[in-house]
Design an enzyme around this catalytic site. Structure first.
Site, mmCIF file in Angstrom:
data_model
loop_
_atom_site.group_PDB
_atom_site.id
_atom_site.type_symbol
_atom_site.label_atom_id
_atom_site.label_comp_id
_atom_site.label_asym_id
_atom_site.label_seq_id
_atom_site.Cartn_x
_atom_site.Cartn_y
_atom_site.Cartn_z
ATOM 1 N N SER A 1 0.825 -1.215 0.000
ATOM 2 C CA SER A 1 0.000 0.000 0.000
ATOM 3 C C SER A 1 0.855 1.259 0.000
ATOM 4 O O SER A 1 2.029 1.248 0.373
ATOM 5 C CB SER A 1 -0.888 0.027 1.237
ATOM 6 O OG SER A 1 -1.644 -1.139 1.350
HETATM 7 N N1 SAH Z 1 -1.076 -3.559 3.624
HETATM 8 C C1 SAH Z 1 -0.593 -4.534 2.675
HETATM 9 C C2 SAH Z 1 -1.559 -4.522 1.510
HETATM 10 C C3 SAH Z 1 -1.442 -5.647 0.568
HETATM 11 S S1 SAH Z 1 -2.616 -5.601 -0.758
HETATM 12 C C4 SAH Z 1 0.789 -4.096 2.244
HETATM 13 O O1 SAH Z 1 1.076 -2.910 2.348
HETATM 14 O O2 SAH Z 1 1.587 -4.915 1.815
HETATM 15 C C5 SAH Z 1 -4.003 -6.434 -0.067
HETATM 16 C C6 SAH Z 1 -3.790 -7.877 0.286
HETATM 17 O O3 SAH Z 1 -5.065 -8.404 0.659
HETATM 18 C C7 SAH Z 1 -3.295 -8.737 -0.856
HETATM 19 O O4 SAH Z 1 -2.099 -9.326 -0.473
HETATM 20 C C8 SAH Z 1 -4.408 -9.782 -1.041
HETATM 21 O O5 SAH Z 1 -3.918 -11.072 -1.359
HETATM 22 C C9 SAH Z 1 -5.065 -9.770 0.325
HETATM 23 N N2 SAH Z 1 -6.444 -10.279 0.360
HETATM 24 C C10 SAH Z 1 -7.468 -10.052 -0.509
HETATM 25 N N3 SAH Z 1 -8.587 -10.675 -0.100
HETATM 26 C C11 SAH Z 1 -8.272 -11.330 1.059
HETATM 27 C C12 SAH Z 1 -9.000 -12.149 1.953
HETATM 28 N N4 SAH Z 1 -10.287 -12.459 1.769
HETATM 29 N N5 SAH Z 1 -8.348 -12.640 3.044
HETATM 30 C C13 SAH Z 1 -7.043 -12.353 3.267
HETATM 31 N N6 SAH Z 1 -6.306 -11.581 2.443
HETATM 32 C C14 SAH Z 1 -6.908 -11.068 1.356
#
Ligand code: SAH
Length: 225
Positions: A59
């Site tokens: 993010s």
């Molecule tokens: N704050 C994290 C954001 C990653 S993007 C960072 O800065 O790295 C959002 C993440 O949510 C992705 O890795 C995706 O795989 C995950 N995601 C999407 N749906 C999900 C779910 N139902 N349960 C767990 N993770 C999920």
């Protein structure tokens, strides 16, 4: 253990909205470069999302800062994170909930859907001395065994509010989540549970990858806004 001595973070002068000194200190303590793929390390200091594999992104730091500031985390708060991704925000949560007598992360529960991302995140977090509870799974169902949570942070856009997350939020607890369909007009919501009732505040427009879960196909599993 890697160096976690606070240094001025790259965006310190650009974030007048981030006024909580504990949030600013957390960003100073966590090196973002440690959470991005090696070929993108030179871009780690940009206040922008970056690809981390599996079509997902780390993010934008400013958006993380807005979200965690809204959660008003205190040392010892128990927090649930949905979508750990790179683990960067997980590390920020470890800093903000750390107490003197536990390892940072003891109060942090993080769920990630992709095993490959979760594995990489776990290794990076451990290398930096953080010890959150991290598991692979569908975060829409929360982590019932560890509930209730003082705070819940969702890092992927949810078309509905998953009822299990609402139920696992403690009385007086705060939840932030990007609300809306992917690519659509997503709004960052701050939800508070006050006397069992939902109080909602809109924090502005955002753009997140979608939260993927079969839960959204079942209206019984949605909490009413
Ligand atoms: N704050 C994290 C954001 C990653 S993007 C960072 O800065 O790295 C959002 C993440 O949510 C992705 O890795 C995706 O795989 C995950 N995601 C999407 N749906 C999900 C779910 N139902 N349960 C767990 N993770 C999920």
């Amino acid at each position: 253990m890697a160096d976690r001595t606070p240094k001025p973070f790259p965006w310190a002068d650009q974030w007048p909205e981030i006024v909580d000194p504990r949030v600013r200190a957390a960003f100073a303590a966590v090196p973002r470069a440690a959470f991005v793929p090696e070929h993108l390390v030179r871009l780690a200091d940009q206040d922008a999302p970056l690809p981390i594999g599996e079509g997902q992104t780390i993010s934008q730091p400013f958006v993380i800062a807005l979200m965690v500031q809204a959660l008003e985390l205190k040392p010892g708060d128990k927090v649930l994170e949905i979508g750990a991704g790179s683990g960067y925000q997980t590390a920020i949560l470890c800093e903000l909930t750390a107490t003197e007598d536990e390892k940072p992360g003891a109060r942090v529960y993080a769920i990630e859907r992709f095993p490959s991302l979760a594995e990489r995140a776990a290794a990076r977090l451990a290398r930096l001395g953080y010890a959150p509870h991290l598991r692979v799974g569908d975060g829409a169902y929360g982590w019932p065994e560890a509930a209730p949570f003082d705070a819940i942070i969702v890092s992927a856009a949810a078309p509905h509010i998953p009822r299990p997350l609402w139920e696992q939020l403690a009385e007086g607890g705060r939840m932030v989540l990007p609300f809306g369909e992917f690519d659509d007009n997503q709004q960052l919501l701050l939800i508070r549970k006050i006397n069992g009732h939902m109080h909602v505040e809109r924090l502005g427009g955002v753009r997140f990858v979608p939260m993927v879960s079969p839960l959204f196909d079942d209206p019984e599993q949605w909490a009413e806004l």
